[in-house]
Design an enzyme around this catalytic site. Structure first.
Site, PDB file in Angstrom:
ATOM      1  N   ASP A  10     -31.431-146.437   4.635  1.00  0.00           N
ATOM      2  CA  ASP A  10     -32.080-145.670   5.950  1.00  0.00           C
ATOM      3  C   ASP A  10     -33.346-145.366   6.200  1.00  0.00           C
ATOM      4  O   ASP A  10     -34.037-145.362   5.120  1.00  0.00           O
ATOM      5  CB  ASP A  10     -31.014-144.656   6.342  1.00  0.00           C
ATOM      6  N   ASP A  12     -34.945-143.268   9.038  1.00  0.00           N
ATOM      7  CA  ASP A  12     -35.313-141.805   9.659  1.00  0.00           C
ATOM      8  C   ASP A  12     -34.826-140.811   8.727  1.00  0.00           C
ATOM      9  O   ASP A  12     -33.442-140.719   8.475  1.00  0.00           O
ATOM     10  CB  ASP A  12     -35.036-141.552  10.922  1.00  0.00           C
ATOM     11  N   THR A  44     -31.027-149.324   9.521  1.00  0.00           N
ATOM     12  CA  THR A  44     -31.400-148.511  10.472  1.00  0.00           C
ATOM     13  C   THR A  44     -30.560-148.618  11.938  1.00  0.00           C
ATOM     14  O   THR A  44     -30.194-149.774  12.290  1.00  0.00           O
ATOM     15  CB  THR A  44     -32.899-148.570  10.638  1.00  0.00           C
ATOM     16  N   GLY A  45     -30.550-147.456  12.329  1.00  0.00           N
ATOM     17  CA  GLY A  45     -30.256-147.687  13.909  1.00  0.00           C
ATOM     18  C   GLY A  45     -31.377-148.006  15.021  1.00  0.00           C
ATOM     19  O   GLY A  45     -30.936-148.504  16.038  1.00  0.00           O
ATOM     20  N   LYS A 193     -23.234-150.397   9.646  1.00  0.00           N
ATOM     21  CA  LYS A 193     -23.968-150.683   8.421  1.00  0.00           C
ATOM     22  C   LYS A 193     -23.131-151.209   7.324  1.00  0.00           C
ATOM     23  O   LYS A 193     -23.701-151.787   6.593  1.00  0.00           O
ATOM     24  CB  LYS A 193     -25.069-149.620   8.159  1.00  0.00           C
ATOM     25  N   ASP A 216     -28.656-140.452   5.320  1.00  0.00           N
ATOM     26  CA  ASP A 216     -28.657-138.982   5.642  1.00  0.00           C
ATOM     27  C   ASP A 216     -27.626-138.510   6.798  1.00  0.00           C
ATOM     28  O   ASP A 216     -27.726-137.334   6.861  1.00  0.00           O
ATOM     29  CB  ASP A 216     -30.143-138.580   6.112  1.00  0.00           C
ATOM     30  N   ASN A 219     -24.081-141.983  10.675  1.00  0.00           N
ATOM     31  CA  ASN A 219     -23.907-143.316  10.948  1.00  0.00           C
ATOM     32  C   ASN A 219     -24.019-144.176   9.618  1.00  0.00           C
ATOM     33  O   ASN A 219     -24.163-145.462   9.736  1.00  0.00           O
ATOM     34  CB  ASN A 219     -25.221-143.728  12.076  1.00  0.00           C
TER      35      ASN A 219
END
Length: 268
Positions: A10, A12, A44-45, A193, A216, A219
């Site tokens: 991920d 962020d 990542t989103g 994901k 973290d 998601n």
């Protein structure tokens, strides 16, 4: 000991620290993993446009997972490998509800971010991700275009109250998740994901047991659950730590570096 062949990280609050930087220590660990023929990718989103900047800065040249898993795209030739759009009918229901209840909704079309009006939520979001935005007052026409992700921004407690309502309204058609406390995100059912990591493992010819996923937020839980080694950051939310195989240091303490050293480079 398992020889891990694919690491999905991920961005962020995981890969980057609170200053939004990849530290030299993390960068070196990424390069060392790649030198051992391990595929290192991002999950990542974020939109592809935003994620690819970080991926290129870190020297990666593989497909990356974006929009929570709704889009996997090559960095080298920008070829789309995997794409899942939000179902139109569900998008319309979501739009109507947000209009009726005055919720801030944004959508992504051709990797551009659109909202119905300019407000502080939009400005703050785009400052956070360094993303340009476009305002389209006739937002209904945007809803009828293919999108990998729609996103509502509001107070965390209010979003938590809305989740059961949206599950009832569109949950049979959409994957609903929170990437951050203020962000409620909507994708295709296969835009997770976890689905994306499964696709990439197959793409690179490795087993899921040979993959590592690091994150973290909630998601990230699908990819942590399906990876051979699911890692939660030290700064991760507690529910993610509860399901993780391993908890590493925080994003400000080079947690990603620690994972790579311990499980890929075999350095304690």
């Amino acid at each position: 000991m398992t020889q891990y062949k694919l690491i999905a990280i991920d961005i962020d609050d995981t890969l980057i620290n609170d200053e939004k930087e990849v530290t030299p220590g993390v960068q070196q660990a990424l390069e060392q993993a790649v030198a051992k023929d391990v595929v290192v990718t991002l999950a990542t989103g974020r939109a592809y446009a935003s994620a690819q900047k970080i991926a290129r800065q870190t020297g990666l040249n593989v497909p990356i997972i974006t929009y929570q898993g709704a889009l996997i795209k090559n960095l080298l030739d920008e070829k789309v490998l995997y794409e899942r759009f939000v179902p139109m009918d569900a998008a319309r229901k979501l739009f109507d509800y947000c209009l009726e209840h005055d919720l801030h909704l944004q959508t992504y079309i051709d990797d551009k971010l659109y909202a119905r009006e300019e407000n502080q939520k939009l400005i703050d979001y785009c400052a956070l991700n360094k993303t340009p935005y476009y305002v389209e007052p006739d937002f209904a026409k945007m809803i009828h275009q293919p999108t990998p992700k729609m996103l509502i921004i509001d107070e965390p407690d209010y979003l938590d109250e809305l989740i059961p309502i949206f599950q009832e309204l569109v949950g049979d058609q959409m994957h609903i998740t929170k990437s951050k406390p203020h962000f409620l995100e909507f994708m295709h059912k296969e835009g997770t994901k976890g689905h994306a990591l499964t696709f990439l493992a197959n793409h690179f010819g490795c087993k899921l047991e040979e993959t590592i996923a690091i994150g973290d937020s909630w998601n990230d839980h699908e990819m942590l659950e399906c990876a051979g080694l699911g890692v939660a950051m030290g700064n991760a939310i507690q529910p993610l730590k509860d399901i993780a195989d391993y908890v590493t240091a925080s994003n400000n303490e080079d947690g990603v570096k620690q994972v790579i050293e311990q499980f890929v480079l075999n350095q304690d």
